[in-house]
Write a protein that holds these residues in place. Structure first.
Motif, mmCIF file in Angstrom:
data_model
loop_
_atom_site.group_PDB
_atom_site.id
_atom_site.type_symbol
_atom_site.label_atom_id
_atom_site.label_comp_id
_atom_site.label_asym_id
_atom_site.label_seq_id
_atom_site.Cartn_x
_atom_site.Cartn_y
_atom_site.Cartn_z
ATOM 1 N N LYS A 87 -0.401 37.978 17.097
ATOM 2 C CA LYS A 87 -0.752 36.725 17.769
ATOM 3 C C LYS A 87 0.362 36.261 18.698
ATOM 4 N N LEU A 88 1.620 36.456 18.282
ATOM 5 C CA LEU A 88 2.737 36.029 19.110
ATOM 6 C C LEU A 88 2.757 36.786 20.434
ATOM 7 N N ALA A 89 2.475 38.090 20.399
ATOM 8 C CA ALA A 89 2.440 38.881 21.631
ATOM 9 C C ALA A 89 1.351 38.375 22.569
ATOM 10 N N GLU A 90 0.211 37.982 22.004
ATOM 11 C CA GLU A 90 -0.854 37.412 22.824
ATOM 12 C C GLU A 90 -0.386 36.124 23.496
ATOM 13 N N CYS A 91 0.341 35.304 22.745
ATOM 14 C CA CYS A 91 0.842 34.044 23.295
ATOM 15 C C CYS A 91 1.854 34.292 24.405
ATOM 16 N N VAL A 92 2.736 35.278 24.213
ATOM 17 C CA VAL A 92 3.711 35.621 25.254
ATOM 18 C C VAL A 92 2.992 36.092 26.510
ATOM 19 N N LEU A 93 1.964 36.887 26.330
ATOM 20 C CA LEU A 93 1.184 37.404 27.457
ATOM 21 C C LEU A 93 0.600 36.268 28.286
ATOM 22 N N VAL A 94 -0.136 35.376 27.628
ATOM 23 C CA VAL A 94 -0.828 34.322 28.384
ATOM 24 C C VAL A 94 0.152 33.262 28.886
ATOM 25 N N ALA A 95 1.303 33.102 28.218
ATOM 26 C CA ALA A 95 2.295 32.128 28.666
ATOM 27 C C ALA A 95 3.075 32.631 29.869
ATOM 28 N N THR A 96 3.228 33.942 29.983
ATOM 29 C CA THR A 96 4.002 34.521 31.070
ATOM 30 C C THR A 96 3.243 34.514 32.388
ATOM 31 N N PRO A 152 -9.783 32.560 21.971
ATOM 32 C CA PRO A 152 -8.497 32.901 22.589
ATOM 33 C C PRO A 152 -8.013 34.304 22.262
ATOM 34 N N ARG A 153 -8.314 34.804 21.075
ATOM 35 C CA ARG A 153 -7.854 36.145 20.706
ATOM 36 C C ARG A 153 -8.617 37.212 21.486
ATOM 37 N N ALA A 154 -9.904 37.032 21.654
ATOM 38 C CA ALA A 154 -10.686 37.973 22.457
ATOM 39 C C ALA A 154 -10.248 37.926 23.917
ATOM 40 N N GLY A 155 -9.996 36.713 24.415
ATOM 41 C CA GLY A 155 -9.518 36.576 25.786
ATOM 42 C C GLY A 155 -8.169 37.226 25.995
ATOM 43 N N ALA A 156 -7.273 37.060 25.018
ATOM 44 C CA ALA A 156 -5.941 37.648 25.137
ATOM 45 C C ALA A 156 -6.009 39.167 25.125
ATOM 46 N N ARG A 157 -6.893 39.738 24.305
ATOM 47 C CA ARG A 157 -7.025 41.202 24.271
ATOM 48 C C ARG A 157 -7.563 41.738 25.602
ATOM 49 N N ARG A 222 8.782 27.603 26.224
ATOM 50 C CA ARG A 222 8.085 26.329 26.020
ATOM 51 C C ARG A 222 6.570 26.519 26.060
ATOM 52 N N ARG A 223 6.092 27.368 26.946
ATOM 53 C CA ARG A 223 4.653 27.608 27.021
ATOM 54 C C ARG A 223 4.157 28.356 25.783
ATOM 55 N N GLU A 227 1.305 27.138 23.171
ATOM 56 C CA GLU A 227 0.179 27.996 22.816
ATOM 57 C C GLU A 227 0.086 28.183 21.304
ATOM 58 N N LEU A 228 1.247 28.355 20.669
ATOM 59 C CA LEU A 228 1.262 28.515 19.212
ATOM 60 C C LEU A 228 0.770 27.247 18.518
ATOM 61 N N LEU A 229 1.226 26.095 18.988
ATOM 62 C CA LEU A 229 0.794 24.833 18.377
ATOM 63 C C LEU A 229 -0.716 24.658 18.501
ATOM 64 N N TRP A 230 -1.267 25.035 19.656
ATOM 65 C CA TRP A 230 -2.712 24.883 19.845
ATOM 66 C C TRP A 230 -3.487 25.853 18.958
ATOM 67 N N ARG A 231 -3.031 27.096 18.896
ATOM 68 C CA ARG A 231 -3.750 28.088 18.091
ATOM 69 C C ARG A 231 -3.600 27.833 16.592
ATOM 70 N N GLU A 232 -2.439 27.335 16.200
ATOM 71 C CA GLU A 232 -2.142 27.162 14.771
ATOM 72 C C GLU A 232 -2.302 25.715 14.326
#
Length: 248
Positions: A87-96, A152-157, A222-223, A227-232
């Motif tokens: 999940k963290l890698a997905e967050c890094v992806l969409v935050a970057t 969000p997980r399907a979108g991140a993949r 920060r992004r 993202e983590l706060l929203w997902r979790e």
């Protein structure tokens, strides 16, 4: 051996780590950017051919270099997300993606402003300019694709696959001036061997590149936190954070 990797991938651990290190990244970024921009825009001697017009490199070169670095980071995060489903890698992806897109826009706009006095036009379908524009479209594609999914997980993949496929454009941008005839000048500092730029010009440029990279690192951290706060938002550790906020 992989304990540190799994620990870093833990959302609450990474959130607290980012909370600790992000301010330091921000301060270091401001110091380096101030050094680079003041040294380059004020104290560096004018170029013997381009005169003071060359000073735009202290914004253009860092933005262009970092735009490639961030896409590479995004593709690596996408590979980790696909292989290990972290999940963290997905967050890094969409935050970057938004940060990288911003740097690409800065690189394109400053390149156009630099091109007008040098080439007599703001834009030509040059190999470097065109491949950098494609890079922007890839960033925007990731942003738009992620927002198109309710999950969000399907979108991140889906974004991960696009990022991995699109990484082939990174070496094209990097080596386009060597592979094709190009109006764009060759690399000055981002190359092997001695930089083809005077030291008093190069040092502020290195500082500006490092400052831009650290600033983007701060923004991404920060992004990722957001993202983590929203997902979790329904988990225990986020509820504990909310309880610990001032006024609660």
């Amino acid at each position: 051996m992989w304990t540190w990797f799994h620990r870093l991938a833990s959302p609450p651990f990474f959130f607290r780590l980012a909370e600790r290190w992000a301010p330091w990244l921000g301060v270091a970024a401001l110091v380096l950017l101030a050094w680079g921009w003041i040294g380059g825009l004020v104290f560096a001697p004018p170029d013997y051919q381009q005169k003071d017009a060359f000073r735009i490199i202290y914004v253009h070169v860092p933005a262009a270099a970092v735009s490639l670095s961030l896409y590479t980071l995004m593709a690596l995060a996408g590979a980790v997300a696909v292989i290990w489903r972290m999940k963290l890698a997905e967050c890094v992806l969409v935050a970057t993606a938004p940060v990288g897109a911003s740097m690409t826009v800065v690189a394109l706009v400053t390149g156009m402003l630099w091109g007008k006095p040098m080439w007599g036009t703001y834009w030509v379908w040059d190999a470097r300019l065109t491949s950098e524009l494609v890079l922007l479209f890839l960033y925007l594609g990731v942003i738009g694709l992620y927002r198109a999914f309710d999950d969000p997980r399907a979108g991140a993949r889906a974004c991960a696959l696009l990022a991995i496929v699109g990484v082939v454009n990174v070496p094209i941008v990097k080596y386009s001036v060597e592979w094709w005839n190009s109006l764009h000048q060759g690399s000055t500092i981002m190359k092997l061997g001695k930089p083809s730029i005077a030291l008093e010009m190069a040092i502020p440029l290195y500082a500006a590149v490092a400052g831009t990279l650290l600033f983007c690192g701060y923004a991404i951290l920060r992004r990722v936190q957001n993202e983590l706060l929203w997902r979790e938002r329904g988990t225990q550790w986020v509820r504990e954070l909310r309880v610990g906020e001032p006024g609660r």
